[in-house]
Design a protein around this motif. Structure first.
Motif, PDB file in Angstrom:
ATOM      1  N   GLY A  17       0.833  -1.191   0.000  1.00  0.00           N
ATOM      2  CA  GLY A  17       0.000   0.000   0.000  1.00  0.00           C
ATOM      3  C   GLY A  17       0.863   1.234   0.000  1.00  0.00           C
ATOM      4  O   GLY A  17       2.004   1.219  -0.473  1.00  0.00           O
ATOM      5  N   GLY A  37      -2.878   3.411   3.328  1.00  0.00           N
ATOM      6  CA  GLY A  37      -3.948   2.846   2.511  1.00  0.00           C
ATOM      7  C   GLY A  37      -3.444   1.604   1.794  1.00  0.00           C
ATOM      8  O   GLY A  37      -2.374   1.624   1.174  1.00  0.00           O
ATOM      9  N   THR A  38      -4.193   0.534   1.876  1.00  0.00           N
ATOM     10  CA  THR A  38      -3.753  -0.727   1.293  1.00  0.00           C
ATOM     11  C   THR A  38      -4.051  -0.803  -0.201  1.00  0.00           C
ATOM     12  O   THR A  38      -4.805   0.004  -0.748  1.00  0.00           O
ATOM     13  CB  THR A  38      -4.439  -1.928   1.968  1.00  0.00           C
ATOM     14  OG1 THR A  38      -5.825  -1.953   1.569  1.00  0.00           O
ATOM     15  CG2 THR A  38      -4.344  -1.842   3.476  1.00  0.00           C
ATOM     16  N   GLU A  39      -3.486  -1.812  -0.806  1.00  0.00           N
ATOM     17  CA  GLU A  39      -3.856  -2.189  -2.158  1.00  0.00           C
ATOM     18  C   GLU A  39      -5.302  -2.689  -2.166  1.00  0.00           C
ATOM     19  O   GLU A  39      -5.868  -2.989  -1.114  1.00  0.00           O
ATOM     20  CB  GLU A  39      -2.941  -3.320  -2.639  1.00  0.00           C
ATOM     21  CG  GLU A  39      -3.095  -4.594  -1.799  1.00  0.00           C
ATOM     22  CD  GLU A  39      -2.122  -5.687  -2.173  1.00  0.00           C
ATOM     23  OE1 GLU A  39      -1.394  -5.518  -3.164  1.00  0.00           O
ATOM     24  OE2 GLU A  39      -2.092  -6.710  -1.454  1.00  0.00           O
ATOM     25  N   ALA A  40      -5.890  -2.781  -3.369  1.00  0.00           N
ATOM     26  CA  ALA A  40      -7.232  -3.341  -3.496  1.00  0.00           C
ATOM     27  C   ALA A  40      -7.140  -4.856  -3.657  1.00  0.00           C
ATOM     28  O   ALA A  40      -6.269  -5.364  -4.380  1.00  0.00           O
ATOM     29  CB  ALA A  40      -7.944  -2.724  -4.688  1.00  0.00           C
ATOM     30  N   ARG A  41      -8.029  -5.558  -2.991  1.00  0.00           N
ATOM     31  CA  ARG A  41      -8.111  -7.007  -3.132  1.00  0.00           C
ATOM     32  C   ARG A  41      -9.552  -7.402  -3.419  1.00  0.00           C
ATOM     33  O   ARG A  41     -10.492  -6.725  -2.993  1.00  0.00           O
ATOM     34  CB  ARG A  41      -7.626  -7.701  -1.854  1.00  0.00           C
ATOM     35  CG  ARG A  41      -6.119  -7.604  -1.635  1.00  0.00           C
ATOM     36  CD  ARG A  41      -5.672  -8.434  -0.455  1.00  0.00           C
ATOM     37  NE  ARG A  41      -4.220  -8.368  -0.255  1.00  0.00           N
ATOM     38  CZ  ARG A  41      -3.568  -8.987   0.716  1.00  0.00           C
ATOM     39  NH1 ARG A  41      -4.231  -9.749   1.582  1.00  0.00           N
ATOM     40  NH2 ARG A  41      -2.253  -8.867   0.840  1.00  0.00           N
ATOM     41  N   THR A  51     -14.049  -4.960  -5.041  1.00  0.00           N
ATOM     42  CA  THR A  51     -12.757  -4.964  -4.353  1.00  0.00           C
ATOM     43  C   THR A  51     -12.859  -4.212  -3.027  1.00  0.00           C
ATOM     44  O   THR A  51     -13.762  -3.393  -2.824  1.00  0.00           O
ATOM     45  CB  THR A  51     -11.661  -4.309  -5.202  1.00  0.00           C
ATOM     46  OG1 THR A  51     -12.048  -2.950  -5.507  1.00  0.00           O
ATOM     47  CG2 THR A  51     -11.438  -5.086  -6.496  1.00  0.00           C
ATOM     48  N   ARG A  53     -10.465  -2.057  -0.065  1.00  0.00           N
ATOM     49  CA  ARG A  53      -9.227  -1.407   0.369  1.00  0.00           C
ATOM     50  C   ARG A  53      -9.381  -1.071   1.852  1.00  0.00           C
ATOM     51  O   ARG A  53     -10.427  -0.576   2.271  1.00  0.00           O
ATOM     52  CB  ARG A  53      -8.950  -0.115  -0.405  1.00  0.00           C
ATOM     53  CG  ARG A  53      -8.588  -0.306  -1.866  1.00  0.00           C
ATOM     54  CD  ARG A  53      -8.387   1.058  -2.523  1.00  0.00           C
ATOM     55  NE  ARG A  53      -8.142   0.964  -3.946  1.00  0.00           N
ATOM     56  CZ  ARG A  53      -6.946   0.861  -4.524  1.00  0.00           C
ATOM     57  NH1 ARG A  53      -5.869   0.860  -3.733  1.00  0.00           N
ATOM     58  NH2 ARG A  53      -6.813   0.761  -5.814  1.00  0.00           N
ATOM     59  N   GLU A  55      -7.960   1.059   5.272  1.00  0.00           N
ATOM     60  CA  GLU A  55      -7.220   2.262   5.662  1.00  0.00           C
ATOM     61  C   GLU A  55      -6.876   2.162   7.138  1.00  0.00           C
ATOM     62  O   GLU A  55      -7.744   1.940   7.986  1.00  0.00           O
ATOM     63  CB  GLU A  55      -8.043   3.520   5.407  1.00  0.00           C
ATOM     64  CG  GLU A  55      -7.305   4.798   5.791  1.00  0.00           C
ATOM     65  CD  GLU A  55      -8.112   6.056   5.545  1.00  0.00           C
ATOM     66  OE1 GLU A  55      -8.089   6.550   4.399  1.00  0.00           O
ATOM     67  OE2 GLU A  55      -8.774   6.526   6.500  1.00  0.00           O
ATOM     68  N   ALA A  73     -12.472   0.347   6.129  1.00  0.00           N
ATOM     69  CA  ALA A  73     -12.341  -0.127   4.750  1.00  0.00           C
ATOM     70  C   ALA A  73     -13.432   0.451   3.866  1.00  0.00           C
ATOM     71  O   ALA A  73     -14.453   0.962   4.357  1.00  0.00           O
ATOM     72  CB  ALA A  73     -12.384  -1.652   4.701  1.00  0.00           C
TER      73      ALA A  73
END
Length: 302
Positions: A17, A37-41, A51, A53, A55, A73
């Protein structure tokens, strides 16, 4: 505001992220913004191609003098055009744990601050207790009032607080008995429209505050005070409702997952002491996890 760490791509416990700029408040040097903030999964249950994400935030964005951790999220559905495709957001902790199992250990710290969990002792004790919000068990008296009774007559007389206090404070004076009051007539400014009211000597009030609407009423009450054994009783007017214990909520509030039922059902003062005793170790574990995640504990790095 001052940027004390620039934005960069990184990882939290292996989840890719981006760390945003870390910014401090100018008035007190507290960290105003510290977000990852993370990547989208992919996520199931929200439509094809949805998806999620997450936070992670650890800062004093609320301006309350301490940094607080939160993990939230957003779920987006690419088929949805409005609202940027967002179909769910907020404390989606179950969804975060499924999509980002690496971050699951951090969920327990949601809304924990550098000085402890939110309302740490108060919330834990309340959830663990079987007492209501007034601290009363079911059926326990929660409110009372003082009334006037005469002799053995069970009928109680509710009086205005000020007049009741005046009567209770009455004492023998100048050779006169405790309730040997002079009757005072109080006229309204508009005598043609409003009749006189009455009060007792020593209870000096305006016309609208007088306890009696007529001389007869005042004389009858005065006679009862002097001859009918007046006494002041305290009576219950409300009772506690109690509540069911919510021990799981208490464990969450205390971030104490291994607390036994007996630990939490202890007397309130005992539980408060146990919570206070474990707080230093809890904060040490919290700090270790925040720093392991890549967050600054304070602006000066302490």
């Amino acid at each position: 505001m001052v940027i004390i760490r620039n934005e960069f791509a990184g990882q939290v416990f292996g989840v890719a992220g981006r760390f945003h700029n870390v910014i401090t408040w100018p008035h007190n040097g507290m960290i105003a913004n510290q977000v990852f903030g993370t990547e989208a999964r992919p996520i199931k249950g929200y439509g094809k191609g949805a998806t999620i994400r997450a936070e992670l935030r650890f800062d004093d964005n609320c301006k309350n003098g301490h940094s607080t951790f939160s993990i939230t999220a957003e779920v987006r559905d690419p088929a949805l055009r409005r609202d940027s495709g967002i179909v769910a957001c907020g404390c989606l902790h179950d969804e975060i744990a499924k999509a980002f199992p690496e971050l699951a250990p951090l969920i327990r710290w949601h809304l924990v601050s550098t000085d402890g969990p939110m309302h740490y002792i108060a919330n834990t004790v309340y959830h663990a207790s079987n007492r209501d919000h007034n601290g009363k068990l079911q059926g326990e008296v929660s409110q009372t009032e003082t009334v006037l009774r005469f002799g053995d007559n069970p009928i109680s007389h509710r009086l205005k607080k000020a007049f009741l206090a005046f009567l209770r404070s009455a004492a023998e004076h100048n050779g006169r008995g405790r309730f040997d009051f002079e009757l005072i007539r109080v006229d309204h400014k508009d005598r043609k429209t409003f009749g006189a009211k009455y009060t007792f000597g020593g209870y000096d009030v305006e016309w609208y505050q007088c306890p009696f609407d007529s001389e007869r009423e005042a004389l009858e009450f005065l006679g009862a005070l002097q001859r009918c054994n007046p006494h002041f009783d305290t009576v219950a007017t409300a009772w506690g409702t109690g509540k069911a214990r919510d021990l799981d909520a208490a464990r969450n509030a205390a971030v104490w997952p291994d607390a036994t039922d007996a630990d939490l059902m202890a007397e309130p003062e005992t539980l408060k002491a146990a919570l206070a005793a474990r707080l230093p170790a809890l904060l040490a574990a919290f700090k270790a996890d925040m720093e392991a995640a890549g967050f600054l504990w304070s602006a000066d790095g302490a």
